[in-house]
Write a protein that holds these residues in place. Structure first.
Motif, PDB file in Angstrom:
ATOM      1  N   LEU A 134       0.831  -1.207   0.000  1.00 30.48           N
ATOM      2  CA  LEU A 134       0.000   0.000   0.000  1.00 30.48           C
ATOM      3  C   LEU A 134       0.866   1.259   0.000  1.00 30.48           C
ATOM      4  CD1 LEU A 134      -3.056  -0.621   2.348  1.00 30.48           C
ATOM      5  CD2 LEU A 134      -3.034  -0.262  -0.120  1.00 30.48           C
ATOM      6  N   SER A 135       2.029   1.171   0.665  1.00 26.62           N
ATOM      7  CA  SER A 135       2.901   2.352   0.704  1.00 26.62           C
ATOM      8  C   SER A 135       3.382   2.717  -0.694  1.00 26.62           C
ATOM      9  CB  SER A 135       4.094   2.124   1.622  1.00 26.62           C
ATOM     10  OG  SER A 135       5.091   1.375   0.959  1.00 26.62           O
ATOM     11  N   MET A 137       1.469   2.737  -3.219  1.00 23.16           N
ATOM     12  CA  MET A 137       0.355   3.417  -3.896  1.00 23.16           C
ATOM     13  C   MET A 137       0.186   4.847  -3.398  1.00 23.16           C
ATOM     14  SD  MET A 137      -1.694   0.703  -5.349  1.00 23.16           S
ATOM     15  CE  MET A 137      -1.069  -0.945  -5.564  1.00 23.16           C
ATOM     16  N   VAL A 138       0.658   5.128  -2.181  1.00 21.66           N
ATOM     17  CA  VAL A 138       0.494   6.486  -1.656  1.00 21.66           C
ATOM     18  C   VAL A 138       1.514   7.380  -2.327  1.00 21.66           C
ATOM     19  CG1 VAL A 138       0.543   7.945   0.371  1.00 21.66           C
ATOM     20  CG2 VAL A 138      -0.263   5.599   0.563  1.00 21.66           C
ATOM     21  N   PRO A 139       1.055   8.367  -3.089  1.00 17.24           N
ATOM     22  CA  PRO A 139       2.027   9.230  -3.766  1.00 17.24           C
ATOM     23  C   PRO A 139       2.867   9.962  -2.734  1.00 17.24           C
ATOM     24  CG  PRO A 139      -0.184  10.126  -3.945  1.00 17.24           C
ATOM     25  CD  PRO A 139      -0.317   8.764  -3.359  1.00 17.24           C
ATOM     26  N   TYR A 140       4.182   9.837  -2.914  1.00 14.66           N
ATOM     27  CA  TYR A 140       5.107  10.445  -1.976  1.00 14.66           C
ATOM     28  C   TYR A 140       4.943  11.960  -1.953  1.00 14.66           C
ATOM     29  CZ  TYR A 140       9.590  12.827  -1.725  1.00 14.66           C
ATOM     30  OH  TYR A 140      10.568  13.735  -1.523  1.00 14.66           O
ATOM     31  N   ALA A 142       2.328  13.649  -2.193  1.00 15.78           N
ATOM     32  CA  ALA A 142       1.155  14.080  -1.463  1.00 15.78           C
ATOM     33  C   ALA A 142       1.420  14.155   0.034  1.00 15.78           C
ATOM     34  CB  ALA A 142      -0.023  13.151  -1.741  1.00 15.78           C
ATOM     35  N   THR A 143       2.462  13.449   0.507  1.00 12.73           N
ATOM     36  CA  THR A 143       2.748  13.506   1.939  1.00 12.73           C
ATOM     37  C   THR A 143       3.944  14.412   2.235  1.00 12.73           C
ATOM     38  OG1 THR A 143       4.128  11.546   1.775  1.00 12.73           O
ATOM     39  CG2 THR A 143       1.829  11.188   2.328  1.00 12.73           C
TER      40      THR A 143
ATOM     41  N   ARG B  24       5.768   6.965   5.727  1.00  7.42           N
ATOM     42  CA  ARG B  24       4.738   6.819   4.703  1.00  7.42           C
ATOM     43  C   ARG B  24       3.333   6.940   5.287  1.00  7.42           C
ATOM     44  NH1 ARG B  24       7.726   8.126   1.799  1.00  7.42           N
ATOM     45  NH2 ARG B  24       8.773   7.165   0.044  1.00  7.42           N
ATOM     46  N   TYR B  25       3.118   6.399   6.468  1.00 11.91           N
ATOM     47  CA  TYR B  25       1.756   6.386   7.007  1.00 11.91           C
ATOM     48  C   TYR B  25       1.499   7.516   7.995  1.00 11.91           C
ATOM     49  CZ  TYR B  25       1.000   2.060   4.554  1.00 11.91           C
ATOM     50  OH  TYR B  25       0.861   1.141   3.560  1.00 11.91           O
ATOM     51  N   PRO B  27       2.757  10.518   8.166  1.00  7.12           N
ATOM     52  CA  PRO B  27       2.487  11.825   7.547  1.00  7.12           C
ATOM     53  C   PRO B  27       1.034  11.992   7.097  1.00  7.12           C
ATOM     54  CG  PRO B  27       4.549  10.975   6.729  1.00  7.12           C
ATOM     55  CD  PRO B  27       3.954   9.884   7.577  1.00  7.12           C
ATOM     56  N   VAL B 221      -1.616   9.153 -10.606  1.00  6.78           N
ATOM     57  CA  VAL B 221      -0.967   9.562  -9.362  1.00  6.78           C
ATOM     58  C   VAL B 221       0.119  10.597  -9.654  1.00  6.78           C
ATOM     59  CG1 VAL B 221       0.503   8.773  -7.484  1.00  6.78           C
ATOM     60  CG2 VAL B 221      -1.524   7.461  -8.110  1.00  6.78           C
ATOM     61  N   THR B 225      -0.227  14.805  -8.702  1.00  5.95           N
ATOM     62  CA  THR B 225       0.716  15.389  -7.741  1.00  5.95           C
ATOM     63  C   THR B 225       1.758  16.272  -8.420  1.00  5.95           C
ATOM     64  OG1 THR B 225       2.018  13.380  -7.888  1.00  5.95           O
ATOM     65  CG2 THR B 225       0.509  13.542  -6.047  1.00  5.95           C
ATOM     66  N   MET B 246      -1.339  20.697  -6.181  1.00  4.66           N
ATOM     67  CA  MET B 246      -0.175  20.550  -5.316  1.00  4.66           C
ATOM     68  C   MET B 246       0.551  21.876  -5.161  1.00  4.66           C
ATOM     69  SD  MET B 246       0.201  17.754  -3.851  1.00  4.66           S
ATOM     70  CE  MET B 246       1.840  17.901  -3.212  1.00  4.66           C
ATOM     71  N   ILE B 266      -4.616  19.104   1.064  1.00  6.91           N
ATOM     72  CA  ILE B 266      -3.944  17.843   0.756  1.00  6.91           C
ATOM     73  C   ILE B 266      -4.814  16.649   1.172  1.00  6.91           C
ATOM     74  CG2 ILE B 266      -1.970  16.384   1.364  1.00  6.91           C
ATOM     75  CD1 ILE B 266      -0.922  18.484  -0.286  1.00  6.91           C
ATOM     76  N   PHE B 269      -7.510  16.261  -1.248  1.00 10.67           N
ATOM     77  CA  PHE B 269      -6.888  15.831  -2.489  1.00 10.67           C
ATOM     78  C   PHE B 269      -6.605  14.323  -2.465  1.00 10.67           C
ATOM     79  CE2 PHE B 269      -2.592  14.796  -3.962  1.00 10.67           C
ATOM     80  CZ  PHE B 269      -2.798  14.844  -5.323  1.00 10.67           C
ATOM     81  N   LEU B 270      -6.042  13.833  -1.333  1.00  9.98           N
ATOM     82  CA  LEU B 270      -5.758  12.400  -1.219  1.00  9.98           C
ATOM     83  C   LEU B 270      -7.026  11.579  -1.326  1.00  9.98           C
ATOM     84  CD1 LEU B 270      -3.038  11.735   1.517  1.00  9.98           C
ATOM     85  CD2 LEU B 270      -3.063  10.981  -0.860  1.00  9.98           C
TER      86      LEU B 270
END
Lengths: 297, 289
Positions: A134-135, A137-140, A142-143, B24-25, B27, B221, B225, B246, B266, B269-270
């Motif tokens: 899943l990580s 798929m999360v656009p970097y 966006a975080t 990754r999570y 944030p 994606v 972004t 973005m 954001i 957006f996500l």
């Protein structure tokens, strides 16, 4: 001398023979290929040629356009001298250092995690694997902004770790190593462990030498992502001491004044040529790694 | 599989899982949390819980809606365009003609170049006054164009630049997919009298459906972004024409100091991106009839 050249490559047909083999139906294909090649190369060629001349000469050859614009007329290295005088060399060294450390870190993390996923049974394995997938798929991008807030809160702005540590969370590398390790024959691992070697020693002695192709592809992948990264270093490490190449390029570029075009040409050329030099000899490796990480992932 | 040393796999996994969780999570959660807090610019400097205020403020801001509109329009065009062009490019460089290796290497060159170098290079090449493209137009006695300087032309120009850098990269995946199709299958179709187009429609397209889904989702994606081109070339303009979401979120946070509004933007957006990606999965799912 020249007519003996074909004999040096007895396996392949000569250029003339190959030319004769081209069928007429292939002509539209070549037309398309050549047109696309012009579209791909024109801006790159123009940037590179222009970086070795003065801005005045560039403008002169553009208006009206002359094919001299694609050759470095009145060759000079002034633009390169100027960007290196104002710290571009430092940015290159910074980026090389950060990229190399990131590559090593990603390899350690990817090899250990990939091996655990490929070769062990343990509780919550499926859950952890889904977290990794899943990580991806999360656009970097966006975080980036919330990550920046975190880095700011722990006081990491303008530090090396801010540039390196978040980049180590690379799911693609873990994925590549898992896929590769899953294919290693069990007997090899049994043999490596039969003389009582610990896991780390078996990894270094047997597993790592086997996985050289994945190590090369992952290294190229990670190196390129650091060399080309821009948004993140711009936010967390804008300071001159920690400035990365793409940030340095964009700082020259964003001030788009007609006077410093030569600096933009020179810095863009360096920023483009380094990854090209890396990818050209390794294109096959790089392509196969991208493809295996993408299509299956 | 090894079961005896129960701790080993966990020891091997700890660095990777910690890194992925933290960078990754967390944030995502931190961003969600930040979107409910003030931006910390009060006199005390402390962040206050403000509920949905950041969202409300965002929804009342016409600039935000304009940015959403521009981003959706950009993506509605650029994603199908990139998927189509990269499939065509892959078909082209998969042709067995002499010299194809040379062209393949050449046409795939942009994969190594960063999007901001591409943006800067094209920004200079498309400069309205001194750009090489206008120089060539002039040589051909065609009218010169403002490109990024014009509100109507900025978006199509941006789409062109992004496609230039994106298509070779995505074509790699189609190329791999094409090379995975057994030659016998296409040979058999030809013997059965299928035309090239029929073979493409009825064999190549279905066999590439997984690749197509991947490329469509990945371009979506990447393009949702997109940040560097508006930052480097247009500053979102002229008059908001290239103010992609973005870039808009970055401006809110880092130019106007409104980190809460940036986080709210954001977060929304996500959520939208996830819905779009899920829809794309559904639409391109192979149908078994």
């Amino acid at each position: 001398m020249t007519d003996r050249l074909p004999a040096a490559t007895p396996t392949g047909p000569s250029f003339a023979q190959r030319l004769a083999k081209i069928r007429w139906t292939a002509i539209p294909i070549y037309v398309a290929l050549i047109l696309l090649a012009i579209i791909v190369l024109l801006p790159l060629e123009w940037i590179m040629a222009s970086s070795f001349t003065t801005t005045e000469t560039v403008f002169k050859n553009v208006l009206p356009f002359s094919f001299r614009a694609l050759l470095p007329e009145e060759f000079t290295l002034d633009a390169y001298r100027e960007i290196f005088d104002s710290g571009f060399g430092r940015a290159i060294l910074n980026t090389l250092g950060v990229a190399i450390v990131t590559v090593i870190g990603c390899l350690v993390v990817g090899i250990t995690a990939g091996f655990a996923f490929a070769r062990f049974e343990f509780r919550f394995k499926g859950f952890f694997w889904v977290l990794v997938l899943l990580s991806l798929m999360v656009p970097y991008e966006a975080t980036v902004i919330p990550s920046y807030s975190m880095v700011n809160d722990i006081g990491w702005t303008n530090t090396w770790q801010a540039l390196i540590v978040p980049a180590l969370a690379n799911g693609t590398v873990i994925f590549l190593f898992r896929q590769f390790f899953a294919e290693i024959p069990q007997e090899l691992l049994d043999a490596a462990r039969s003389d009582g070697a610990s896991w780390p020693r078996a990894m270094v002695g047997v597993v790592i030498p086997l996985s050289l192709p994945v190590i090369v592809t992952s290294s190229v992948l990670v190196f390129l992502s650091q060399w080309n990264s821009f948004f993140w270093p711009m936010l967390v490490a804008p300071d001159q001491d920690f400035r990365m190449v793409q940030v340095a390029v964009s700082m020259i570029g964003v001030s788009q004044q007609t006077t410093n075009w030569d600096l933009m040409f020179a810095s863009s050329t360096i920023a483009a040529v380094v990854p090209l030099l890396l990818v050209l000899p390794l294109q096959r490796f790089y392509i196969s790694s991208l493809v295996s990480s993408g299509v299956k992932g | 599989m090894f079961r005896r040393e129960a701790a080993t796999p966990y020891l091997f996994l700890i660095p990777a899982m910690l890194l992925i969780l933290v960078w990754r999570y967390i944030p995502i959660i931190a961003g969600l949390r930040e979107s409910f807090y003030s931006n910390g610019l009060s006199l005390t400097g402390a962040k206050q819980f403000v509920g949905l205020d950041n969202y409300r403020y965002l929804f009342d801001d016409p600039t935000y809606w304009e940015s959403v509109r521009v981003t959706l329009k950009f993506n509605a065009i650029v994603n199908p365009l990139q998927v189509g062009c990269s499939l065509l490019l892959a078909l082209l460089i998969n042709q067995a003609v002499p010299g194809i290796r040379f062209f393949r290497t050449l046409l795939l060159l942009p994969i190594a170049i960063s999007i901001n170098v591409a943006a800067i290079a094209w920004g200079l090449a498309l400069d309205s006054n001194y750009g090489v493209v206008n120089g060539i137009l002039k040589m051909l006695s065609l009218p010169t164009q403002p490109f990024f300087r014009d509100a109507d032309q900025a978006m199509p120009t941006l789409i062109g630049v992004v496609t230039w850098i994106g298509v070779p990269y995505w074509a790699l995946f189609f190329l791999a997919g094409l090379q995975g199709i057994p030659k016998e299958v296409l040979e058999a179709a030809r013997i059965d009298g299928a035309s090239r187009f029929q073979a493409f429609r009825q064999i190549i397209v279905p066999l590439l459906s997984r690749t197509t889904t991947f490329v469509l989702v990945a371009t979506t994606v990447a393009n949702f972004t997109m940040f560097a081109p508006p930052y480097l070339l247009t500053n979102g303009g002229p008059s908001g024409a290239t103010n992609l979401i973005m870039f808009d979120a970055w401006k809110r946070g880092f130019t106007y100091g409104d980190l809460g509004g940036s986080a709210a933007s954001i977060t929304l957006f996500l959520a939208v991106l996830m819905i779009v990606v899920a829809l794309e999965f559904l639409i391109t799912r192979p149908r078994h009839d």
